[in-house]
Write an enzyme that holds these catalytic residues in place. Sequence first.
Site, mmCIF file in Angstrom:
data_model
loop_
_atom_site.group_PDB
_atom_site.id
_atom_site.type_symbol
_atom_site.label_atom_id
_atom_site.label_comp_id
_atom_site.label_asym_id
_atom_site.label_seq_id
_atom_site.Cartn_x
_atom_site.Cartn_y
_atom_site.Cartn_z
ATOM 1 N N ASP A 1 0.684 -0.969 -0.470
ATOM 2 C CA ASP A 1 -0.274 0.185 0.012
ATOM 3 C C ASP A 1 0.350 1.398 -0.425
ATOM 4 O O ASP A 1 0.142 2.335 0.174
ATOM 5 C CB ASP A 1 -1.227 0.241 1.423
ATOM 6 C CG ASP A 1 -1.987 -0.795 1.670
ATOM 7 O OD1 ASP A 1 -2.227 -1.712 0.189
ATOM 8 O OD2 ASP A 1 -2.249 -1.496 2.303
ATOM 9 N N LYS B 1 1.696 2.071 -5.089
ATOM 10 C CA LYS B 1 2.400 1.664 -6.409
ATOM 11 C C LYS B 1 1.576 1.480 -7.783
ATOM 12 O O LYS B 1 2.189 2.116 -8.788
ATOM 13 C CB LYS B 1 2.452 0.173 -6.281
ATOM 14 C CG LYS B 1 3.491 -0.190 -5.568
ATOM 15 C CD LYS B 1 3.727 -2.022 -5.275
ATOM 16 C CE LYS B 1 2.073 -2.526 -4.056
ATOM 17 N NZ LYS B 1 2.308 -1.816 -2.974
ATOM 18 N N GLY C 1 -4.936 -4.347 -4.113
ATOM 19 C CA GLY C 1 -5.507 -3.244 -4.046
ATOM 20 C C GLY C 1 -5.031 -2.288 -4.149
ATOM 21 O O GLY C 1 -3.952 -1.400 -3.885
ATOM 22 N N HIS C 2 -4.747 -1.258 -5.717
ATOM 23 C CA HIS C 2 -4.016 -0.548 -6.175
ATOM 24 C C HIS C 2 -4.730 0.786 -6.856
ATOM 25 O O HIS C 2 -5.784 1.143 -7.246
ATOM 26 C CB HIS C 2 -2.827 -1.090 -7.310
ATOM 27 C CG HIS C 2 -1.988 -1.796 -7.043
ATOM 28 N ND1 HIS C 2 -1.272 -2.913 -8.035
ATOM 29 C CD2 HIS C 2 -1.833 -2.447 -5.739
ATOM 30 C CE1 HIS C 2 -0.527 -3.320 -6.999
ATOM 31 N NE2 HIS C 2 -0.533 -3.109 -6.345
HETATM 32 P P1 GDP Z 1 -0.388 -0.017 -3.099
HETATM 33 O O1 GDP Z 1 -1.269 -1.038 -2.990
HETATM 34 O O2 GDP Z 1 0.779 0.681 -2.765
HETATM 35 O O3 GDP Z 1 -1.500 0.859 -4.766
HETATM 36 O O4 GDP Z 1 -1.278 1.025 -2.887
HETATM 37 P P2 GDP Z 1 -3.103 1.518 -2.225
HETATM 38 O O5 GDP Z 1 -3.497 1.669 -3.759
HETATM 39 O O6 GDP Z 1 -3.392 0.804 -1.534
HETATM 40 O O7 GDP Z 1 -3.181 2.979 -1.701
HETATM 41 C C1 GDP Z 1 -2.359 3.862 -1.346
HETATM 42 C C2 GDP Z 1 -3.146 5.339 -1.155
HETATM 43 O O8 GDP Z 1 -2.675 6.381 -0.493
HETATM 44 C C3 GDP Z 1 -4.531 4.860 -1.807
HETATM 45 O O9 GDP Z 1 -5.642 5.623 -1.545
HETATM 46 C C4 GDP Z 1 -4.258 6.446 -2.700
HETATM 47 O O10 GDP Z 1 -4.801 7.313 -3.705
HETATM 48 C C5 GDP Z 1 -3.300 7.585 -2.170
HETATM 49 N N1 GDP Z 1 -2.337 8.118 -2.725
HETATM 50 C C6 GDP Z 1 -0.975 7.509 -3.410
HETATM 51 N N2 GDP Z 1 0.024 8.570 -3.083
HETATM 52 C C7 GDP Z 1 -0.541 9.734 -2.455
HETATM 53 C C8 GDP Z 1 -0.127 11.085 -1.462
HETATM 54 O O11 GDP Z 1 0.745 11.384 -2.559
HETATM 55 N N3 GDP Z 1 -0.885 11.670 -1.241
HETATM 56 C C9 GDP Z 1 -1.603 11.281 -0.125
HETATM 57 N N4 GDP Z 1 -2.464 11.971 0.049
HETATM 58 N N5 GDP Z 1 -2.765 10.264 -0.562
HETATM 59 C C10 GDP Z 1 -1.580 8.860 -1.486
HETATM 60 P P1 IMO Z 2 -1.054 -4.332 -2.332
HETATM 61 O O1 IMO Z 2 -0.011 -4.597 -3.457
HETATM 62 C C1 IMO Z 2 -0.554 -4.631 2.203
HETATM 63 C C2 IMO Z 2 -1.388 -8.532 3.880
HETATM 64 C C3 IMO Z 2 -2.175 -8.953 4.519
HETATM 65 C C4 IMO Z 2 -2.113 -9.860 5.406
HETATM 66 C C5 IMO Z 2 -0.195 -11.131 4.918
HETATM 67 C C6 IMO Z 2 -1.049 -12.099 4.057
HETATM 68 O O2 IMO Z 2 -2.316 -3.453 -2.305
HETATM 69 O O3 IMO Z 2 0.037 -3.183 -1.528
HETATM 70 P P2 IMO Z 2 -2.737 -12.822 1.934
HETATM 71 O O4 IMO Z 2 -3.924 -12.182 1.619
HETATM 72 O O5 IMO Z 2 -1.516 -12.197 0.663
HETATM 73 O O6 IMO Z 2 -2.616 -14.581 2.575
HETATM 74 O O7 IMO Z 2 -2.054 -11.930 3.290
HETATM 75 O O8 IMO Z 2 -0.252 -9.868 3.305
HETATM 76 N N1 IMO Z 2 -1.207 -8.186 2.228
HETATM 77 C C7 IMO Z 2 -1.428 -6.844 1.511
HETATM 78 N N2 IMO Z 2 -0.995 -5.654 2.844
HETATM 79 N N3 IMO Z 2 -1.235 -4.449 0.833
HETATM 80 C C8 IMO Z 2 -1.247 -5.593 0.440
HETATM 81 O O9 IMO Z 2 -1.712 -5.940 -1.708
HETATM 82 C C9 IMO Z 2 -1.259 -6.905 0.625
HETATM 83 N N4 IMO Z 2 -1.654 -7.864 0.050
HETATM 84 C C10 IMO Z 2 -1.618 -8.944 1.307
HETATM 85 O O10 IMO Z 2 -2.791 -7.954 5.068
HETATM 86 O O11 IMO Z 2 -0.833 -9.819 6.853
HETATM 87 MG MG MG Z 3 -2.692 -1.189 -1.949
#
Ligand code: GDP
Ligand code: IMO
Ligand code: MG
Length: 432
Positions: free
Chosen positions: A13, A16, A40-41
């Site tokens: 999270d 990416k 979840g991206h």
């Molecule tokens: P990922 O799994 O690495 O793609 O990240 P996620 O989407 O799960 O979580 C990142 C969260 O931070 C999302 O809600 C993005 O919209 C948000 N986000 C990304 N970059 C920024 C930033 O520079 N500032 C803020 N406030 N939010 C951001």
């Molecule tokens: P993105 O791509 C954050 C964590 C789960 C748990 C562990 C194992 O959005 O960064 P799993 O279901 O993969 O067997 O769970 O990994 N986990 C993540 N945490 N971001 C993710 O993906 C994750 N995918 C799995 O919360 O601790």
């Molecule tokens: Mg994510």
Amino acid sequence: MSGIVVVGAQWGDEGKGKVVDVFSSQADIVVRYQGGNNAGHTLVVNGQKTVLHLIPSGILHKRCTCIIASGVVLDPEVLITEINALKEKGILTNPRQLLIADGATLIMPYHKIIDQSREERLGREKIGTTGRGIGPAYEDRASRKAVLFRDLFDSEALKQKLTVALEEKNFLIENFFRSRPLSVAELHDKYMELGRQLEVHRIDDPGLMISLAMKKKKKVLFEGAQGTLLDLLHGTYPFVTSSNTVAGGACTGTGLGPSSVKKVIGITKAYTTRVGTGPFPTELHDDIGELIQKKGSEFGATTGRRRRCGWLDLVALKYAIRVNGLTSLSLMKLDVLTGLDELKVAVGYKYKGKKITDFPTSAKVLEGVEPIYKSFKGWSKDIDGVSKKSELPKEAKDYISFIEKQVGIGCDIISTGPDRKATIWVKPLFKS
Ligand code: GDP
Ligand code: IMO
Ligand code: MG
């Protein structure tokens, strides 16, 4: 070679999805190479949010070909829902914008039952998985029992694999997890139908297609899921996911050698978060942690769970630089730190009275460390959406310089908001 790997440098999270979307304006191909819909991206364009679980984050760019490679574990039902949602929005108008490797492993209903039932049985000791069947699906791949994407196009092969799988899974489901057994005939019919819906996206060997594209100087992005510290071999085991989340996974998951990768960009927040259980040395259990959680909207994009929050950890970041071979960083969510009087960064750990600066590979040791912090003066000027480094307050620049100096690599991107536009480009991406 023109491959760039975008990889999470923390516990997932990191942002990416945003970075891959931003970079995709310059790419021809974007590949997801491991993980599944545990990811979840999030992409935000002009305030419009799109959350992707399986489809690569280049999909908003029509000229990009998005590929789900064989290293991914694929839940066909989830993928179809995601495809339909994009089609409704007028995205993904040409089905060949999304290609799925024949060799990808399928997540089947029994994987989800096993994943969720195991977690329930573990109770307080649970890993905190996303419950999406990720671990059990990779287990089947490793034990050579997996149903692959290509099996959806071969009725006999699918029936035979399901018969063998269900003999064992149903025994476990009925006798150990005390749940209802599954039927071969029902699963067979259902998955043949899902296959019919996904057939337009089939590709035999994306590795071949990508290597030919690279010879023609096409630009390829490899999109990591999860993060370094969730890697099956190099993360905080057992509190990890079941794939190789480190940059090396881009090669094994796609079917290309390491020489196809030119750059490896590590994505890190300006602080740290983690969902699920497991050690987290710089975790904050106070008002500041709560403030970061609220301001950063730190809720999981897949499960909606609250993310644990804490200070940036340079011991962990240096480890991520080594195990991924990171060549630069993208520093995300700097805007979230605005308004804090004091910022802290872990520069070492204390363990049993001794100072350590190398990340311990044992989760048990990590559980027992105490961070050694360096403090910084915060800033109060609003930096939301800033797109020029010169517009950042001095304190923010000092914070970034310290990180870069300590870890020995620079930031290509600094992010100041969720939107695509809220991005400071420090260095061009594909310049050699
Ligand atoms: P990922 O799994 O690495 O793609 O990240 P996620 O989407 O799960 O979580 C990142 C969260 O931070 C999302 O809600 C993005 O919209 C948000 N986000 C990304 N970059 C920024 C930033 O520079 N500032 C803020 N406030 N939010 C951001
Ligand atoms: P993105 O791509 C954050 C964590 C789960 C748990 C562990 C194992 O959005 O960064 P799993 O279901 O993969 O067997 O769970 O990994 N986990 C993540 N945490 N971001 C993710 O993906 C994750 N995918 C799995 O919360 O601790
Ligand atoms: Mg994510």
